[in-house]
Motif scaffolding. Sequence first.
Motif, short mmCIF file in Angstrom:
data_model
loop_
_atom_site.label_atom_id
_atom_site.label_comp_id
_atom_site.label_asym_id
_atom_site.label_seq_id
_atom_site.Cartn_x
_atom_site.Cartn_y
_atom_site.Cartn_z
N LEU A 383 0.82 -1.21 0.00
CA LEU A 383 0.00 0.00 0.00
C LEU A 383 0.85 1.26 0.00
O LEU A 383 0.49 2.28 -0.62
N LEU A 384 2.01 1.22 0.65
CA LEU A 384 2.94 2.36 0.56
C LEU A 384 3.42 2.56 -0.87
O LEU A 384 3.53 3.70 -1.36
N ALA A 385 3.73 1.45 -1.55
CA ALA A 385 4.18 1.54 -2.94
C ALA A 385 3.09 2.09 -3.85
O ALA A 385 3.36 2.90 -4.75
N VAL A 386 1.85 1.66 -3.62
CA VAL A 386 0.74 2.18 -4.43
C VAL A 386 0.54 3.66 -4.17
O VAL A 386 0.36 4.45 -5.11
N LEU A 387 0.57 4.07 -2.91
CA LEU A 387 0.43 5.49 -2.58
C LEU A 387 1.57 6.30 -3.21
O LEU A 387 1.33 7.35 -3.83
N GLY A 388 2.80 5.83 -3.06
CA GLY A 388 3.93 6.55 -3.64
C GLY A 388 3.85 6.61 -5.15
O GLY A 388 4.15 7.64 -5.77
N SER A 389 3.42 5.51 -5.77
CA SER A 389 3.33 5.47 -7.22
C SER A 389 2.25 6.42 -7.74
O SER A 389 2.48 7.15 -8.71
N THR A 390 1.08 6.41 -7.10
CA THR A 390 0.02 7.30 -7.55
C THR A 390 0.43 8.76 -7.39
O THR A 390 0.08 9.61 -8.24
N PHE A 391 1.19 9.07 -6.36
CA PHE A 391 1.61 10.46 -6.15
C PHE A 391 2.68 10.87 -7.15
O PHE A 391 2.54 11.87 -7.87
N VAL A 392 3.77 10.10 -7.22
CA VAL A 392 4.90 10.47 -8.08
C VAL A 392 4.52 10.42 -9.55
O VAL A 392 4.75 11.37 -10.30
N HIS A 393 3.93 9.31 -9.98
CA HIS A 393 3.59 9.17 -11.39
C HIS A 393 2.42 10.06 -11.78
O HIS A 393 2.40 10.61 -12.88
#
Length: 429
Positions: A383-393
């Motif tokens: 879930l951290l990776a999904v949150l980071g991915s949605t924000f950065v990308h």
Amino acid sequence: MAAELHFAMALVGAIIVLAVWLTRLSGRQGLAMPSSALMLGGMVIGLALPQFGSNLDPVAVPLPWELAAEVCVIISLFATGLQIDRPRSAIWWRTGALLVIGMPLTIAALAWAGMAWAGLSLAGGLLLGAVLAPTDPVLAADVQVGKPHEGKEDAVRFLLTTEAGLNDGLAFPFVWLAIAIAAAGGIDTELLQRWAIDDLMMKIAIGSVSGAVLGWLVGKALFRWSARAEMNVVAADVVVLGAIFAIYGGTELAGGYGFIAAFVGGMMVRRAGHAHPAQAELFAFAESLERALTALLLVAGGVALGLLLPYIGANHIAIALLLLFVIRPIAGLASLLPYGMPRRERLVVACFGVRGIGSVYYLAFAATKAPFDGLYTVWAIVLLAVLGSTFVHGLTAEGVMASLDQQRWWKRHGARQRSGITGRPPDEH
């Protein structure tokens, strides 16, 4: 409890409307930008209403997560297949390299990081790598090809679209390998042989063939054999649901990977009625349904992330960041190195591997099949990776793609401009 549920429903609705409204106000399109806002809003709900949030604990109750994410992903995969206007066979070799080279490299690197930095077992580390390796077709609208008949099928968009369409299904063998190791309590030659034959070769082959055959039959029934030349909006909505469930369910019953079949089936439906106006209706309904489900899942993911805060440490954040900024870019660049792509385009493909709903599905699916250690840790990292991915990308995708479009335009028409022939570069969105 009823009042708390209604309050949570009101909050979820307000968060979704506010996130999408702010996105429209900023001039950005698609779902990628508000995705992180939806997750952060979900965290607020989880922290404000811990009793309600406990009902969405993904470790305690994984089945609802599995079912909701499964439906969302298969709709997205079918819609992604419908988007492909041209097969572009030359670029499929690059897609294959991302799948055959890039995905295993990502899985291996994440498995190592999970075992070394988060204390996971071999099964847990492999599960972490398998669920986070595939890129997501649901949240990657800003870096994919255009809608049916819209075009935008340059090499970068085509690669990112076809990779996302196929690697959700191709991650399944590695998820099954993690399940087998967890169930057996170890790994041996016999287990690997059985996995290679059944889960790696047979199910991929069945999924590919079944998706192609069923998709072709559905497409022919819709666009060639039908006595009616027109299809109204309601009929298109009903048909797309029927087509998706028929292709996916039929393939799963045949023992193949339904995710692969959903994407391949969407492509075959597109081929069967390439110029038919109903293609746009099919895609529009699938896209709208996918976005609604995705919004709810992202808010729920934020709620779950709020619940998992006690399990999150600096090492978990480091693994998520390692995936986004080191593992995926290096694996992508290594995969595309033999191909003569411009350096900047190769870098964009390597960096824009969006993580999302597919990872949620795989993790929930695996949790119902075998006893894994450290599931709270794995869920926290995912879930951290999904949150980071949605924000950065989400923050960078539109500007990067617009810049690539302009660079491509000037490369093609710059000489004409210098010769006095006027023209306009593509508009920035």
